[in-house]
Design a protein around this motif. Sequence first.
Motif, mmCIF file in Angstrom:
data_model
loop_
_atom_site.group_PDB
_atom_site.id
_atom_site.type_symbol
_atom_site.label_atom_id
_atom_site.label_comp_id
_atom_site.label_asym_id
_atom_site.label_seq_id
_atom_site.Cartn_x
_atom_site.Cartn_y
_atom_site.Cartn_z
ATOM 1 N N GLU A 70 -24.621 -20.186 23.400
ATOM 2 C CA GLU A 70 -26.081 -20.328 23.468
ATOM 3 C C GLU A 70 -26.773 -19.270 22.626
ATOM 4 O OE1 GLU A 70 -29.668 -20.908 26.750
ATOM 5 O OE2 GLU A 70 -27.633 -20.434 27.410
ATOM 6 N N GLU B 258 -18.451 -17.374 29.103
ATOM 7 C CA GLU B 258 -19.234 -18.529 29.539
ATOM 8 C C GLU B 258 -19.053 -18.804 31.027
ATOM 9 O OE1 GLU B 258 -21.255 -19.816 27.467
ATOM 10 O OE2 GLU B 258 -20.446 -19.467 25.451
ATOM 11 N N GLU C 207 -19.773 -27.139 30.034
ATOM 12 C CA GLU C 207 -21.228 -27.222 29.958
ATOM 13 C C GLU C 207 -21.763 -26.524 28.712
ATOM 14 O OE1 GLU C 207 -23.442 -29.016 31.671
ATOM 15 O OE2 GLU C 207 -21.613 -29.884 32.533
ATOM 16 N N SER C 208 -21.152 -25.412 28.336
ATOM 17 C CA SER C 208 -21.580 -24.715 27.133
ATOM 18 C C SER C 208 -21.312 -25.569 25.899
ATOM 19 C CB SER C 208 -20.855 -23.372 27.015
ATOM 20 O OG SER C 208 -21.299 -22.668 25.884
ATOM 21 N N LYS D 262 -23.912 -28.453 25.878
ATOM 22 C CA LYS D 262 -25.266 -28.015 25.541
ATOM 23 C C LYS D 262 -25.417 -27.686 24.067
ATOM 24 C CE LYS D 262 -28.800 -24.662 26.918
ATOM 25 N NZ LYS D 262 -29.152 -23.551 27.856
ATOM 26 N N ASN D 263 -24.353 -27.164 23.448
ATOM 27 C CA ASN D 263 -24.442 -26.698 22.060
ATOM 28 C C ASN D 263 -23.647 -27.564 21.085
ATOM 29 O OD1 ASN D 263 -25.924 -23.999 22.520
ATOM 30 N ND2 ASN D 263 -24.240 -23.892 23.979
ATOM 31 N N ALA E 47 -16.463 -22.517 18.500
ATOM 32 C CA ALA E 47 -16.262 -22.396 19.951
ATOM 33 C C ALA E 47 -14.817 -21.978 20.184
ATOM 34 C CB ALA E 47 -16.560 -23.728 20.635
ATOM 35 N N THR F 56 -22.071 -15.479 23.345
ATOM 36 C CA THR F 56 -21.996 -16.828 23.902
ATOM 37 C C THR F 56 -22.440 -17.867 22.884
ATOM 38 O OG1 THR F 56 -24.264 -16.855 24.768
ATOM 39 C CG2 THR F 56 -22.534 -15.900 26.188
ATOM 40 N N MET G 221 -14.703 -17.789 25.054
ATOM 41 C CA MET G 221 -15.565 -18.478 26.013
ATOM 42 C C MET G 221 -15.082 -18.281 27.443
ATOM 43 S SD MET G 221 -16.300 -22.037 23.980
ATOM 44 C CE MET G 221 -17.336 -22.683 25.316
#
Length: 276
Positions: free
Chosen positions: A168, A195, A200-201, A204-205, A186, A166, A191
Amino acid sequence: MIKSSVTIALVPQIKTGPWIYWEDLEGSIAKAAKLGFDGIELFTSSASAIDSTHLQALLADTGLALAAVGTGAGKVIHGLTLTDPDPHIRKEAISFITEMISFGANFGAPAIIGSMQGNVTSGLAREKVLTWLAEGLTILGKHAEANQVTLIYEPLNRYETNLINTLEEGASFISSLPTHAIRLLADLFHMNIEEASLPESIRKNSLLIGHIHLADSNRRPMGMGHTGMPAIAAVLQEVGYQGYLSAEAFPWPTPDEAAKQTIASFKQHFGNKLSM
């Protein structure tokens, strides 16, 4: 500015993989330029397989850029990974990727580490294997930094690696390394498997994302599966992503039709926010 890219693979051993164009470098670059792509992502058998001067001329003639270079041939052809139990093989893997970083740096393009990260093989402690990965990425990240480019690390889905799956996990891992040149890839296909929420992933990253692979849920060109691209496009604009969206998808139903579908999807979701 978000930029568009299309993949070109010049390695016969990976011809069943998710790349839009195949084998014909000159013809593929010409087609990509005509369709309005900003760049190409190149998969070649080695850093010396293509003459840099010739490639530079092709790109200059069409106005395209080299978005990134893949390193997967190191594993497919030579069986090299950064986490092989054999230290000699790990050293050879680092050497292969180092040369690819230098090749890409001639064009200001990053190298991508995907399959060459390897796996935790049976009988080995996960912590030890991650130590090998960290050692290799640190050396390679510092080489990229010295060449004024980034190094792109790609979390893969669970069916392709048991290391990091992932964004994260990838963000936590590369943030622990003593180099600031490594960014995340990404890949929307991976994903989609791993994910809970793609938007949202990404949100966040976002500070560590340096490259994006564009493919739908079935790894066909975007728009031919069920990935929720409108929400992904919205979050990319929200976080101010400035890199490439590169079409790493199966050439379905044909390379030309896949490329046309991809560029149509870019236009649909980004409009004049792309530079085409």
